[in-house]
Design a protein around this motif. Structure first.
Motif, PDB file in Angstrom:
ATOM      1  N   PRO A 197      72.450 -46.296  36.788  1.00 22.12           N
ATOM      2  CA  PRO A 197      71.063 -46.597  36.421  1.00 22.12           C
ATOM      3  C   PRO A 197      70.357 -47.334  37.556  1.00 22.12           C
ATOM      4  O   PRO A 197      71.000 -47.831  38.490  1.00 22.12           O
ATOM      5  CB  PRO A 197      71.217 -47.487  35.179  1.00 22.12           C
ATOM      6  CG  PRO A 197      72.598 -48.043  35.264  1.00 22.12           C
ATOM      7  CD  PRO A 197      73.429 -47.002  35.947  1.00 22.12           C
ATOM      8  N   HIS A 198      69.048 -47.421  37.458  1.00 20.62           N
ATOM      9  CA  HIS A 198      68.250 -47.981  38.549  1.00 20.62           C
ATOM     10  C   HIS A 198      68.704 -49.382  38.945  1.00 20.62           C
ATOM     11  O   HIS A 198      68.814 -49.692  40.137  1.00 20.62           O
ATOM     12  CB  HIS A 198      66.774 -48.008  38.145  1.00 20.62           C
ATOM     13  CG  HIS A 198      65.885 -48.654  39.161  1.00 20.62           C
ATOM     14  ND1 HIS A 198      65.614 -48.076  40.392  1.00 20.62           N
ATOM     15  CD2 HIS A 198      65.223 -49.852  39.142  1.00 20.62           C
ATOM     16  CE1 HIS A 198      64.823 -48.883  41.086  1.00 20.62           C
ATOM     17  NE2 HIS A 198      64.566 -49.955  40.361  1.00 20.62           N
ATOM     18  N   GLU A 199      69.000 -50.227  37.951  1.00 19.09           N
ATOM     19  CA  GLU A 199      69.390 -51.599  38.274  1.00 19.09           C
ATOM     20  C   GLU A 199      70.708 -51.648  39.049  1.00 19.09           C
ATOM     21  O   GLU A 199      70.895 -52.497  39.934  1.00 19.09           O
ATOM     22  CB  GLU A 199      69.493 -52.455  37.009  1.00 19.09           C
ATOM     23  CG  GLU A 199      70.420 -51.915  35.935  1.00 19.09           C
ATOM     24  CD  GLU A 199      69.731 -50.978  34.962  1.00 19.09           C
ATOM     25  OE1 GLU A 199      70.264 -50.820  33.843  1.00 19.09           O
ATOM     26  OE2 GLU A 199      68.665 -50.418  35.307  1.00 19.09           O
ATOM     27  N   GLU A 240      71.594 -53.319  47.797  1.00 23.30           N
ATOM     28  CA  GLU A 240      71.642 -54.678  48.344  1.00 23.30           C
ATOM     29  C   GLU A 240      73.029 -55.014  48.880  1.00 23.30           C
ATOM     30  O   GLU A 240      73.162 -55.688  49.907  1.00 23.30           O
ATOM     31  CB  GLU A 240      71.227 -55.677  47.262  1.00 23.30           C
ATOM     32  CG  GLU A 240      69.753 -55.577  46.887  1.00 23.30           C
ATOM     33  CD  GLU A 240      69.388 -56.473  45.715  1.00 23.30           C
ATOM     34  OE1 GLU A 240      70.324 -56.990  45.046  1.00 23.30           O
ATOM     35  OE2 GLU A 240      68.184 -56.654  45.459  1.00 23.30           O
ATOM     36  N   ALA A 241      74.062 -54.529  48.190  1.00 22.94           N
ATOM     37  CA  ALA A 241      75.430 -54.786  48.650  1.00 22.94           C
ATOM     38  C   ALA A 241      75.702 -54.084  49.973  1.00 22.94           C
ATOM     39  O   ALA A 241      76.383 -54.631  50.851  1.00 22.94           O
ATOM     40  CB  ALA A 241      76.429 -54.328  47.588  1.00 22.94           C
ATOM     41  N   GLY A 291      83.645 -46.239  38.682  1.00 25.05           N
ATOM     42  CA  GLY A 291      82.257 -46.670  38.704  1.00 25.05           C
ATOM     43  C   GLY A 291      81.685 -46.635  40.111  1.00 25.05           C
ATOM     44  O   GLY A 291      82.412 -46.460  41.092  1.00 25.05           O
ATOM     45  N   TRP A 292      80.388 -46.810  40.208  1.00 28.01           N
ATOM     46  CA  TRP A 292      79.740 -46.869  41.514  1.00 28.01           C
ATOM     47  C   TRP A 292      79.889 -48.250  42.131  1.00 28.01           C
ATOM     48  O   TRP A 292      80.091 -48.389  43.333  1.00 28.01           O
ATOM     49  CB  TRP A 292      78.256 -46.527  41.375  1.00 28.01           C
ATOM     50  CG  TRP A 292      77.981 -45.066  41.390  1.00 28.01           C
ATOM     51  CD1 TRP A 292      77.919 -44.227  40.316  1.00 28.01           C
ATOM     52  CD2 TRP A 292      77.740 -44.251  42.537  1.00 28.01           C
ATOM     53  NE1 TRP A 292      77.654 -42.943  40.725  1.00 28.01           N
ATOM     54  CE2 TRP A 292      77.530 -42.929  42.079  1.00 28.01           C
ATOM     55  CE3 TRP A 292      77.671 -44.511  43.905  1.00 28.01           C
ATOM     56  CZ2 TRP A 292      77.264 -41.875  42.949  1.00 28.01           C
ATOM     57  CZ3 TRP A 292      77.403 -43.465  44.768  1.00 28.01           C
ATOM     58  CH2 TRP A 292      77.203 -42.158  44.297  1.00 28.01           C
ATOM     59  N   VAL A 293      79.713 -49.261  41.315  1.00 27.17           N
ATOM     60  CA  VAL A 293      79.844 -50.635  41.800  1.00 27.17           C
ATOM     61  C   VAL A 293      80.912 -51.324  40.969  1.00 27.17           C
ATOM     62  O   VAL A 293      81.014 -51.113  39.764  1.00 27.17           O
ATOM     63  CB  VAL A 293      78.510 -51.408  41.706  1.00 27.17           C
ATOM     64  CG1 VAL A 293      77.504 -50.863  42.695  1.00 27.17           C
ATOM     65  CG2 VAL A 293      77.946 -51.356  40.303  1.00 27.17           C
TER      66      VAL A 293
END
Length: 205
Positions: A131-133, A140-141, A183-185
């Motif tokens: 999702p966008h958040e 940012e990471a 997951g992505w992050v």
């Protein structure tokens, strides 16, 4: 075929963590100043994805076989490879986009063809793995570790276009095979599988 598949998954543990994530893989290569080695790994994952495709199409029962290590699976590994190569394809410093595109192409081919083996339709529930958040957190990471995305204003849209090519298939496979996706992050800091054992996992449960 099963053994060779598992070798690739085991090697991914140190490169991307367990559970693996695209961000963790890029963080480890960036902090270790071995981004050039990531290009070599892209070629290895290209071959791994091609062999996964051919062996598991020929013997679909292999898709049911779980990995021998906790928090790992062939589907999670394939998804991480797709996530990383998609990110690199839209552009970050130090890694040629074309090298990542070749890996993305064969890994995407594997996800689509294997997703059709069980006659299951691609996911149409609009489940959003990024999702966008979370994309903002990811962006940012990447800036924090010194590898910002190229053309940040359009990066999310370009990445979404690539994700749309494979995520509906891996989401459906994950649901059918009951294998959690990577997951992505990374949400929580956890030890890699090589740093722990089944006994540690039991004590933490």
């Amino acid at each position: 075929a099963f053994s060779r598949r598992e070798v690739g998954i085991s090697l991914l543990d140190a490169h991307a963590g367990s559970p693996s994530s695209a961000l963790e893989m890029l963080r480890r290569h960036s902090q270790g100043h071995v981004m050039d080695e990531l290009i070599e790994h892209l070629h290895e994952w290209e071959n791994w994805s091609a062999e996964l495709l051919e062996s598991h199409l020929s013997y679909p029962v292999l898709m049911y076989y779980r990995s021998q290590h906790d928090r790992q699976s062939w589907l999670s590994a394939l998804t991480t490879i797709l996530d990383v190569s998609a990110l690199l394809t839209i552009g970050i410093d130090e890694v040629p986009e074309k090298a990542a595109w070749f890996t993305f192409a064969i890994a995407c081919h594997a996800a689509i063809d294997l997703g059709q083996v069980f006659a299951t339709s691609p996911d149409d529930t609009q489940i959003r793995r990024l999702p966008h958040e979370d994309f903002i957190r990811l962006k940012e990471a990447l800036i924090e570790i010194g590898i910002p995305l190229h053309d940040e204003d359009t990066a999310e849209e370009r990445l979404a276009a690539l994700r749309e090519q494979y995520e509906p298939y891996v989401i459906t496979l994950a649901r059918y095979l009951q294998m959690p996706l990577s997951g992505w992050v990374d949400v929580l800091e956890t030890a890699d599988d090589w740093q722990t054992s089944a006994w540690n996992h039991k004590k933490q449960a």
